[in-house]
Enzyme design. Structure first.
Site, PDB file in Angstrom:
ATOM      1  N   HIS B  97       0.935  -1.050   0.523  1.00 14.06           N
ATOM      2  CA  HIS B  97       0.124  -0.129  -0.498  1.00 14.06           C
ATOM      3  C   HIS B  97       0.888   1.120   0.185  1.00 14.06           C
ATOM      4  O   HIS B  97       0.259   2.158   0.143  1.00 14.06           O
ATOM      5  CB  HIS B  97      -1.091  -0.135   1.485  1.00 14.06           C
ATOM      6  CG  HIS B  97      -1.823   1.343   1.564  1.00 14.06           C
ATOM      7  ND1 HIS B  97      -3.211   1.008   0.216  1.00 14.06           N
ATOM      8  CD2 HIS B  97      -1.989   2.524   1.818  1.00 14.06           C
ATOM      9  CE1 HIS B  97      -3.479   2.122   0.550  1.00 14.06           C
ATOM     10  NE2 HIS B  97      -2.803   3.175   1.618  1.00 14.06           N
ATOM     11  N   HIS B 146     -10.428   2.896  -0.547  1.00 19.50           N
ATOM     12  CA  HIS B 146     -10.285   2.604   0.767  1.00 19.50           C
ATOM     13  C   HIS B 146     -11.806   1.242   0.387  1.00 19.50           C
ATOM     14  O   HIS B 146     -12.694   1.155   1.199  1.00 19.50           O
ATOM     15  CB  HIS B 146     -10.793   3.450   1.465  1.00 19.50           C
ATOM     16  CG  HIS B 146     -10.303   3.806   3.045  1.00 19.50           C
ATOM     17  ND1 HIS B 146     -10.932   4.051   3.764  1.00 19.50           N
ATOM     18  CD2 HIS B 146      -8.983   4.268   3.061  1.00 19.50           C
ATOM     19  CE1 HIS B 146     -10.181   4.160   5.111  1.00 19.50           C
ATOM     20  NE2 HIS B 146      -8.728   3.951   4.243  1.00 19.50           N
TER      21      HIS B 146
END
Lengths: 227, 951
Positions: B97, B146
């Site tokens: 990430h 998200h």
């Protein structure tokens, strides 16, 4: 002389800029008031704008009602100062007991934003005197807790005294009792409205120009009012 | 005030004051300091000196997501084993990430292939790209994912997704002014979708509404591939004066490092490594503690406080705290300046006093910003924070680079123990980079061979009518009001267009009318069939959606949602999509300014469709010129003419129709021709500026039928459409209505503007076709010879789906605003009527110049029906035919007979002719002029007209 209309900013106020813009478009001078202000800087009227003052913590409007600026506004409203509470501002006016009843969670439990038709029923107030009785206007509504409730006696009294300023037409967006969208106090200088007239003042950004009438009304009121 | 003995340096001179400004008196750190005395492990603190002395101690690096060789590398960098805190920091900074370790090698193309742009003030690598839109003003925008948190905890996951992207925008020095949210869910009728969708929508709304940011658009897409992996992407737009651009660099040794905003708690620990960088398995629902919890009120205060700091020029550098929290902010600010940093970690205001240093460093608590402040301005910064009621705490200071000129070190103490001593760049820039194996998925060839063009298609008016109603009610094409009315689109008073328009349009400058248009689009099915073309198609659609408003597209952001990069098939899809997007941006001449990669959208072995979501931003010199998508009410019998721009081919593979009616996904997606998209955009911008367009609506999912229905329902204005001649017969009217060919736009042109508009089309080389008229009084959508559906029936079908699925909201009948209630300032034809289309009466008044510009009436089939058709039968025709067109304008006379003109039929490229729409006495649509006469699958491809479709 140009009327000076105060627009209060609480922490979490969101439509304060919009309210100030509407005041300007209506031809008055917007004066920004800070929640911590202990005075009203000589304004001729006050708008409590929409938003989530103090994050809606505890209960919508419950904390804002105790802001220093509100003490002054409550006093001045008693003396006839025109006050318009929009959405969160309406909630604050109810919490401050300037208006009866309360605004609770929308019946369907969702935030809802739509262009809403209202029928203006009381045109004697400081904020609606440029409308015709029964006039229908198109104004955005957007709230999560806009369901107006009061006990039956209060509702009857509001109706009997002509203090229901506007009702929802063509669908009630939040379950408000008796389709009430806006009410006023006995003197007609304090108005609380759930929909957002400040979002209907420009052809480019609003569904209509109908909201402007609320702001031009107060100017008319101020001209006619004894100084 | 507490003075801290400094274990790092000999003399603690210039130790920044411990200062906190807040509405509530802060906890004093001295209280903690008193209880901790010991210096070894028994204390629970793994210090640097202890780590140096215990090299053999086992560490849980694998559990934190680090591989063996990654762990070895950390030991090599540090020359010892990492402390517990350092290990936590490396594990999150080197996670997929944060480090982009699998995607980096591919993402480079965005820079390498980027067209030169003098508008770009900040690009990839910053918190968000910044694009100049006038001499004084710039905008910044970015889309981010998200996804994982939103599956685990839909409300908070989605809410903090909005919060995170808003802080990115804020960190660039901008005031956030709008958000958009592309959302993808599993099957609409799946029980878990009923859990995820309402929570996500409420979360997006709950956070954005409370922040006072209008939500101006997005997507809501359903597909079973997203069942266990919903995609929650969020885009934010911000505005800043050009000279207010902020940097993240922690420059100036001696400057104070201030943490501002919410207190730090245990929420979100390991969010990026444990949650976002791993595939979901059984038990993922137990990961709720890794999801952050948002407080939009705090963020609103943080925004106002930051903007006040910027305007007073009180900060040297600023960085938001998002994924990887304090670790990321400290290392990135120091690394980008080449400086070091000295941090007293116990000064961080905590929600939970028992938190340990590695937890504080890893916490992803929301609503926090890291500021770098000159010491003499600290006081003013703290005052501003106090005014807005947010915490601000001096937690450290910037230190000089090493004496040998190499970058400084990040040294963090915890109650006088040195727990971190690392080169910050090693976390930010020296993370692992993988060129992962890639392989085209084995099933792709078979998938592409299974073309939807061979599926049985509706071939009679009744079935076509039924198909229209079924399609507009299908979950992906139905009205999304149930979702969008939970978002505030009015706040800030600058929303010129919002959903369901093709783009959101925001006024940026009230004085000049300068504004921007924004659209985000993606199509996972197309990308599944061909990730390279799929990415280009997403780009083309977003670009076109911006263009239809009249805006000029200038910049791109992307959110690349994919499965596990450890799967070579997924990695191939990713590489192809990035290549497609980079090539596409180069062709269109607009740069990618920033974005986000989300991998591991996969449950078990099942990955999502590769889903590149592309956002395009355009500029409108004056938002008053913007064009909306709805047909415009007109008084009396007045109406506008409807033109279809671009070319329609038989392209049904990957289409919404194939999916809805056949649950089919196969073939190759529609062709994309970006040069044509560019011409189209140029035309639309010019036409909007001079007022030729009363509406413009992009064609994409669901094809022309969908666009017609949406444009009709917007303001309750019907339309009458004639199917062009070459789409007559058998299932060709269906193709006309449901093909998803790219590069097409439906526009309505007010009377009097046709001639000039079609001439402009010629100038831009855009092919056009007159397909009908609006019908403000008819109350129906009528496709001549096929069907007539009342607007009420359309509306009922279109709007009923989501309320029926997700309930909760009683369905209020809101009448479409009558003409008088809707404010339009689109031009109304002020010139003499040029063309009159009247399908009912069969009148065919014509105008020489208009008709000459591009019509080629052919004899109606059976001599019964003459429909407006487009002359140019080949793709190259519009430009090639231009000279002929001009001659045609001069030559054509307005009084040609309506029907048979065989001579012209023989010379189709000469674009002369006239506009006409004659009544068919009896269209007899079921009798096919073609030999096949049936819709047997094997005939599907043979039906396509030879010329228009060259596939």
């Amino acid at each position: 002389m140009t009327a000076r209309i105060g627009v209060v900013t609480f922490p979490g106020s969101l439509d304060d800029g919009d309210a100030a813009r509407a005041v300007r478009i209506a031809g008055a001078e917007p004066v920004r008031l800070w929640h911590g202000d202990a005075e009203l800087h000589g304004v001729d009227a006050v708008v409590l704008p929409g938003g989530f003052s103090y994050g809606d913590y505890l209960r919508c409007g419950a904390i804002a009602r105790f802001a220093p600026v509100m003490e002054k506004i409550i006093d001045a409203a008693g003396g006839g100062l025109p006050v318009l509470g929009i959405c969160n501002g309406f909630q604050i006016l109810c919490e401050a007991h300037l208006l009866p009843g309360a605004l609770t969670r929308n019946q369907h439990l969702h935030f809802r934003n739509r262009d809403q038709i209202l029928r203006i029923e009381a045109t004697g107030t400081a904020w609606t005197n440029t409308f015709q009785p029964g006039q229908e206007v198109l104004i955005p509504v957007k709230n999560g807790e806009g369901c107006y409730v009061a006990d039956a006696n209060t509702l009857d009294e509001l109706e009997a005294e002509g203090r229901v300023v506007a009702r929802y037409v063509g669908g009630n967006p939040n379950g408000s009792q008796r389709d009430i969208a806006a009410i006023t106090n006995q003197a007609g200088n304090v108005v609380g409205i759930m929909p957002h007239p400040e979002h209907a003042v420009e052809a480019l950004t609003g569904p209509s120009l109908d909201g402007l009438g609320f702001f031009t009304s107060v100017l008319k009121h101020l001209v006619g009012a004894p100084a | 005030m507490t003075t801290h003995p400094d274990p790092v340096r000999e003399s603690p001179e210039g130790v920044p004051a411990q200062s906190q400004a807040a509405a509530v008196p802060p906890v004093t750190p001295a209280r903690h300091a008193a209880v901790r005395e010991a210096t070894d492990w028994t204390d629970g603190t793994d210090t640097v000196s202890r780590a140096a002395g215990t090299p053999e101690e086992l560490q849980p690096y694998a559990e934190l997501g680090l591989l063996d060789d990654e762990y070895d590398r950390i030991r090599h960098i540090l020359g010892r084993r990492p402390t517990q805190s350092e290990l936590a920091m490396y594990s999150i900074m080197w996670s997929e990430h944060c480090s982009y370790k699998s995607s980096k090698v591919h993402l480079r193309q965005f820079g390498e292939k980027a067209p030169p742009s003098d508008r770009l003030l900040a690009g990839i690598g910053e918190n968000a790209g910044v694009v100049r839109i006038s001499d004084e003003l710039a905008v910044t925008f970015k889309v981010e994912s998200h996804n994982h948190p939103s599956f685990v905890e839909p409300y908070q996951g989605a809410a903090t997704g909005v919060g995170g992207i808003v802080r990115d925008i804020l960190a660039m020095g901008a005031r956030p002014v709008a958000v958009m949210d592309p959302l993808r869910f599993g099957a609409a009728d799946h029980p878990d979708t009923a859990r995820v969708l309402p929570g996500v929508v409420a979360g997006v709304g709950g956070y954005g509404n409370c922040l006072g940011l209008p939500n101006i658009g997005g997507e809501v897409v359903f597909d079973p591939c997203y069942q266990g992996n919903p995609l929650v992407n969020a885009l934010c737009l911000g505005v800043l004066p050009v000279d207010r651009l902020q940097k993240k660099d922690a420059t100036g040794p001696g400057n104070v490092v201030v943490l501002m905003g919410a207190k730090t708690g245990r929420d979100g620990i390991g969010g990026v490594s444990v949650l976002a960088s791993a595939t979901f398995t059984e038990g993922s629902e137990q990961r709720r503690p890794s999801v952050q919890v948002g407080d939009p009120f705090m963020e609103k205060l943080l925004i106002e406080a930051c903007l006040e700091l910027y305007d007073a020029e009180l900060v040297v550098g600023i960085q938001d705290l998002g994924g990887a929290g304090l670790t990321c902010a400290l290392t990135e600010t120091a690394a980008s300046a080449g400086t070091g940093m000295r941090v007293w970690l116990e000064r961080v205001p905590l929600r939970e006093p028992s938190m340990e240093p590695h937890e504080i460093l890893a916490s992803e608590s929301q609503e926090r910003m890291l500021l770098v402040v000159a010491p003499e301005k600290l006081e003013a910064v703290l005052k501003t924070a106090e005014k807005w009621g947010v915490w601000a705490t001096a937690i450290g200071e910037v230190t000089a680079p090493e004496p040998d000129g190499s970058p400084g070190r990040l040294r963090i103490t915890w109650r006088d123990h040195l727990v971190v001593d690392v080169p910050p760049g090693s976390l930010v820039d020296d993370g692992p980079v993988y060129a992962r194996p890639m392989r085209e998925p084995a099933d792709l060839i078979l998938l592409q061979a299974d073309r939807a063009e061979t599926l049985p298609r509706p071939a009679d008016p009744d079935t076509l009518r039924e198909t229209v109603l079924r399609m507009i009610a299908s979950p992906n094409l139905c009205d999304k009001t149930w979702v969008t009315e939970q978002y505030d689109r009015y706040v800030l008073g600058n929303t010129v267009l919002a959903q369901p328009e093709d783009s959101g349009v925001i006024r940026i400058d009230e004085r000049t009318g300068l504004g921007v248009a924004l659209s985000v689009d993606g199509n996972g099915r197309y990308a599944r069939l061909d990730p390279y073309q799929g990415a280009k198609l997403a780009l083309a659609e977003a670009y076109r959606n911006v263009a239809v408003t009249g805006a000029t597209p200038i910049a791109v952001t992307d959110c690349l949602n994919f499965g596990s990069p450890e799967d070579p098939g997924v990695m191939w899809q990713f590489a192809e999509a990035v290549r497609g997007l980079a090539d596409g941006c180069a062709e269109l001449g607009i740069p990618v300014t920033g974005g986000n990669v989300s991998f591991y959208n996969q449950t078990g072995a099942a990955a999502i469709h590769p889903t590149p979501v592309v956002g395009v931003l355009g500029v409108l010199e004056n938002v008053a010129d913007r064009v909306a998508s709805g047909f415009v009410p007109r008084p009396g019998a007045e109406h506008d003419q409807l033109f279809l721009l671009g070319e329609t081919h038989v392209e049904l593979s990957g289409s919404e129709w194939a999916w809805v009616t056949h649950q089919h996904l196969g073939g190759v997606p529609p062709q994309v021709d970006l040069a044509r998209e560019k011409q189209l955009a140029g035309l639309l911008a010019d036409a909007a500026r001079v007022g030729h367009l009363s509406s413009a609506h992009d064609l994409s999912d669901g094809g022309l039928a969908q666009s017609l229905v949406e444009s009709c329902l917007r303001h309750g204005v019907g339309a009458r459409i004639a199917v062009p001649e070459r789409f007559a017969g058998n299932s060709m009217p269906f193709v006309f209505l449901f093909s998803e060919s790219a590069g097409r736009v439906l526009v309505s042109v007010p009377r009097g503007h046709e001639k000039a508009f079609t001439a402009l089309c010629g100038e831009h080389g855009v092919s056009w076709e007159l397909i009908g008229v609006t019908d403000p009084t008819g109350g129906a959508l009528e496709v001549h010879g096929q069907f007539r559906i009342g607007l009420d029936e359309l509306r009922t079908a279109h709007t009923g789906t989501l309320p029926a699925l997700f309930g909760g909201v009683q369905s209020f009948e809101v009448p479409a605003p009558a003409a008088a209630e809707v404010v339009f300032d689109a031009p109304v034809g002020a010139f003499e009527p040029a063309v009159d289309l009247d399908a009912v009466s069969g009148v065919d008044a014509t105008d020489a110049a208009t008709t000459a510009a591009g019509q080629n009436p052919e004899p109606a089939s059976g001599g019964e029906q003459a429909a407006p058709t487009q002359a140019a039968p080949t793709q190259a025709a519009p430009t090639q035919a231009e000279p002929a067109q001009v001659e045609g304008v001069l030559a054509a006379e307005p009084t040609e007979a309506a029907a048979d003109r065989p001579a012209e039929r023989a010379t189709p490229p000469v674009r002369t002719g006239q506009v006409e729409l004659a009544e068919a006495a009896d269209p007899a649509p079921t009798s096919s002029p073609e030999a096949s006469g049936t819709d047997a699958p094997q005939h599907g491809d043979t039906e396509q007209p030879a010329a228009p479709d060259e596939r």
